[in-house]
Design an enzyme around this catalytic site. Structure first.
Site, PDB file in Angstrom:
ATOM      1  CG  ASP A 227     -29.658  14.471 -19.754  1.00 18.21           C
ATOM      2  OD1 ASP A 227     -29.026  14.901 -20.740  1.00 18.21           O
ATOM      3  OD2 ASP A 227     -29.494  14.901 -18.603  1.00 18.21           O
ATOM      4  CG  HIS A 229     -32.051  11.598 -16.037  1.00 22.40           C
ATOM      5  ND1 HIS A 229     -31.148  11.432 -15.003  1.00 22.40           N
ATOM      6  CD2 HIS A 229     -31.786  12.819 -16.570  1.00 22.40           C
ATOM      7  CE1 HIS A 229     -30.374  12.494 -14.917  1.00 22.40           C
ATOM      8  NE2 HIS A 229     -30.731  13.360 -15.867  1.00 22.40           N
ATOM      9  CG  ASP A 256     -27.100  13.124 -16.641  1.00 20.63           C
ATOM     10  OD1 ASP A 256     -25.947  12.834 -16.242  1.00 20.63           O
ATOM     11  OD2 ASP A 256     -27.683  14.163 -16.298  1.00 20.63           O
ATOM     12  CG  ASP A 259     -28.801   8.967 -10.433  1.00 22.14           C
ATOM     13  OD1 ASP A 259     -28.970   7.947  -9.752  1.00 22.14           O
ATOM     14  OD2 ASP A 259     -27.754   9.630 -10.411  1.00 22.14           O
ATOM     15  NE  ARG A 260     -33.315  14.348 -10.466  1.00 22.54           N
ATOM     16  CZ  ARG A 260     -33.708  15.253  -9.575  1.00 22.54           C
ATOM     17  NH1 ARG A 260     -34.821  15.086  -8.904  1.00 22.54           N
ATOM     18  NH2 ARG A 260     -32.972  16.317  -9.350  1.00 22.54           N
ATOM     19  CG  ASN A 288     -24.650  15.960 -14.115  1.00 22.39           C
ATOM     20  OD1 ASN A 288     -25.176  15.793 -15.218  1.00 22.39           O
ATOM     21  ND2 ASN A 288     -25.344  16.336 -13.065  1.00 22.39           N
ATOM     22  CG  HIS A 289     -27.366  12.444 -12.635  1.00 21.11           C
ATOM     23  ND1 HIS A 289     -27.980  12.200 -11.431  1.00 21.11           N
ATOM     24  CD2 HIS A 289     -27.648  13.729 -12.946  1.00 21.11           C
ATOM     25  CE1 HIS A 289     -28.630  13.284 -11.042  1.00 21.11           C
ATOM     26  NE2 HIS A 289     -28.440  14.228 -11.938  1.00 21.11           N
ATOM     27  CG  HIS A 337     -23.878  15.340 -19.724  1.00 25.45           C
ATOM     28  ND1 HIS A 337     -25.061  14.747 -20.108  1.00 25.45           N
ATOM     29  CD2 HIS A 337     -24.126  15.922 -18.520  1.00 25.45           C
ATOM     30  CE1 HIS A 337     -25.972  14.945 -19.169  1.00 25.45           C
ATOM     31  NE2 HIS A 337     -25.428  15.654 -18.200  1.00 25.45           N
ATOM     32  NE  ARG A 385     -26.863  22.290 -14.811  1.00 24.17           N
ATOM     33  CZ  ARG A 385     -27.876  21.484 -15.135  1.00 24.17           C
ATOM     34  NH1 ARG A 385     -28.348  20.645 -14.240  1.00 24.17           N
ATOM     35  NH2 ARG A 385     -28.410  21.520 -16.340  1.00 24.17           N
ATOM     36  CG  HIS A 412     -26.065  19.297 -17.902  1.00 22.18           C
ATOM     37  ND1 HIS A 412     -26.126  18.425 -16.835  1.00 22.18           N
ATOM     38  CD2 HIS A 412     -25.429  20.402 -17.424  1.00 22.18           C
ATOM     39  CE1 HIS A 412     -25.541  18.977 -15.779  1.00 22.18           C
ATOM     40  NE2 HIS A 412     -25.123  20.167 -16.115  1.00 22.18           N
TER      41      HIS A 412
END
Length: 483
Positions: A227, A229, A256, A259-260, A288-289, A337, A385, A412
């Site tokens: 990730d 991010h 990923d 995001d964030r 997943n993002h 991922h 999660r 992840h």
């Protein structure tokens, strides 16, 4: 109360205070461990459960947070923080309607609390917006391709534009390097070239299967990153440490990307540009993002709207649906991922056959590829999660044996050193966003494999400075209230 119970209460309070200190120091795993010890001594204290729920939320373990907050409510139905914590966890999962019910309950318990009133109003607005979007949404079968409706060639580049330019249809290394410099100065490229990068990437990705076979010749190497991010300046540092992507220095970024972090546009355009430049020097997997629901909540949608405009939001959503779900390196290393599956007997051919050109479902192989996590216990368990599942070393071993593979590499999850080796050495988690969200204090890592042995050579690295733009700067306003 007997002396033993009194002693347990005293010890549990001491543990709670230690857990609170760990939480304040952003040591959320330690906080969870200490709250758990307090709960073992005194399981009837709603505060311990609600506090542990908050720590789970910080680690993005929203399913566990919902369970703990529900337990706090079960112990004390008038404990407003239990509803508050559960509502915040539901919110982070994108379950706005469930969150709304909990914040309504907070308001009932504390009618004069201005903070509860404000958050309830924001949640009501968010739910109204979702209901409106659902009412006007078009079914997948009726949707037309956004990518196919755009011709970047007819977009005019104004004479006053001073940034890097692409001459014709071919993206060059000189252009990409100039683009990286622009991004480092917090400037953006012209929309014509942003469209060109994304549209050409879509064309490349459409033609690959859902599981991609990667061939690394003997003596050559291949780098896998986890990730990122939206941490653009840490991405640049990876390239500084390990070299720019090329056909001779190929990378796989394992989902990923966005995001964030608040430089997600820069990250995705950089990765996509290298994909255009070197189709077999840059491999990209879906995380997943890379989905509408996550992007709406965690910042990418807002950032795209701010930096490139509304039209790019649907274009990126379509591009993300083209990303493959898994890779296999030299028939030995399975890279995905999230993780493995809720049923035994899944073959690589089953993954290759997944229809990935859609938003991720909430169950099934595609969901599990993106969301699952390893667990220390054998067998399978519920996901911390709230989506996917947890799987043990026996599940990993069986999957590898049935598919004649040696190793699972996945991402992840934040790891203190940027990586963790689990399941008897058969599974490695790699995470490449150091000091995640500017608060976790973790290192990042990447794995370099050299053929034919493909022994994982793991490098950890620390975060580098970035401009003073906070993580989640473009995120859903309501979500930012709970950070």
């Amino acid at each position: 109360m007997d002396a033993n119970s009194s002693l347990n209460e005293q010890k549990s309070e001491e543990l709670k205070l230690k857990a609170n200190d760990a939480f304040k120091a952003n040591k959320f795993s330690l906080a969870i461990e200490l709250y758990s010890q307090a709960i073992e001594l005194n399981s009837s204290n709603a505060v311990y459960w609600a506090n542990r729920a908050f720590a789970h939320t910080k680690l993005e373990e929203y399913g566990s947070a919902v369970q703990d907050a529900s337990k706090a409510i079960e112990i004390d139905a008038r404990y407003s923080k239990g509803y508050y914590r559960r509502g915040a966890a539901y919110l982070a999962m994108g379950k706005f309607k469930e969150a709304l019910k909990d914040f309504q309950q907070v308001k009932r318990i504390s009618p004069n609390d201005p903070d509860a009133t404000r958050k309830l109003k924001e949640c009501e607005k968010a739910v109204q917006k979702i209901r409106f979007e659902e009412a006007i949404s078009v079914g997948d079968e009726e949707k037309r391709s956004v990518a196919d409706s755009i011709d970047y060639r007819i977009i005019e580049v104004e004479p006053q534009y001073t940034g890097p330019r692409v001459d014709g249809d071919t993206i060059t290394l000189d252009f990409v390097k100039a683009m990286l410099d622009e991004f480092e100065k917090q400037k953006c490229i012209h929309k014509r070239y942003a469209y060109q990068i994304v549209l050409q990437t879509v064309q490349l990705l459409r033609s690959v299967p859902s599981l991609v076979d990667v061939n690394v010749p003997d003596g050559s190497h291949f780098t896998v990153c986890g990730d990122v991010h939206g941490q653009y300046f840490d991405l640049l540092n990876i390239f500084k440490l390990n070299g720019l992507p090329s056909e001779e220095n190929p990378y796989l970024f394992n989902g990923d990307f966005v995001d964030r972090g608040s430089f997600s546009v820069e990250v995705i355009l950089t990765l996509f540009a290298f994909k255009c430049l070197y189709p077999t020097g840059m491999y990209l997997a879906r995380g997943n993002h890379e989905s509408k629901s996550m992007n709406k909540i965690y910042g990418f949608e807002g950032e795209v709207r701010s930096k490139l405009g509304e039209a790019f939001i649907e274009l990126f959503a379509e591009a993300f649906c083209c990303l493959p779900l898994a890779h296999v390196i030299n028939n030995k290393v399975f890279v995905v991922h999230g993780g493995l599956f809720s049923v035994d007997g899944v073959k690589l051919s089953d993954i290759r056959a997944i229809d990935r050109f859609r938003e991720p479902p909430e169950e099934g192989l595609m969901c599990e590829v993106l969301w699952s996590d390893p667990q220390p216990q054998l067998g399978r368990g519920p996901s911390k999660r709230g989506v996917g599942l947890s799987f043990g070393a026996d599940v990993t071993k069986k999957f590898l044996q049935e598919n004649n593979l040696d190793l699972v590499v996945r991402s992840h999850e934040v790891k203190d050193e940027g990586y963790e080796i689990e399941h008897d050495g058969k599974l490695i988690t790699v995470f490449s966003a150091p000091n995640y969200c500017d608060q976790m204090g973790n290192k990042g890592a990447y794995i370099r494999f050299t053929a034919p042995e493909l022994k994982p050579n793991i490098s950890s690295f620390s975060a580098v400075p970035h401009p003073d733009v906070k993580p989640m700067a473009y995120a859903n306003n309501f979500l930012r209230m709970f950070q």
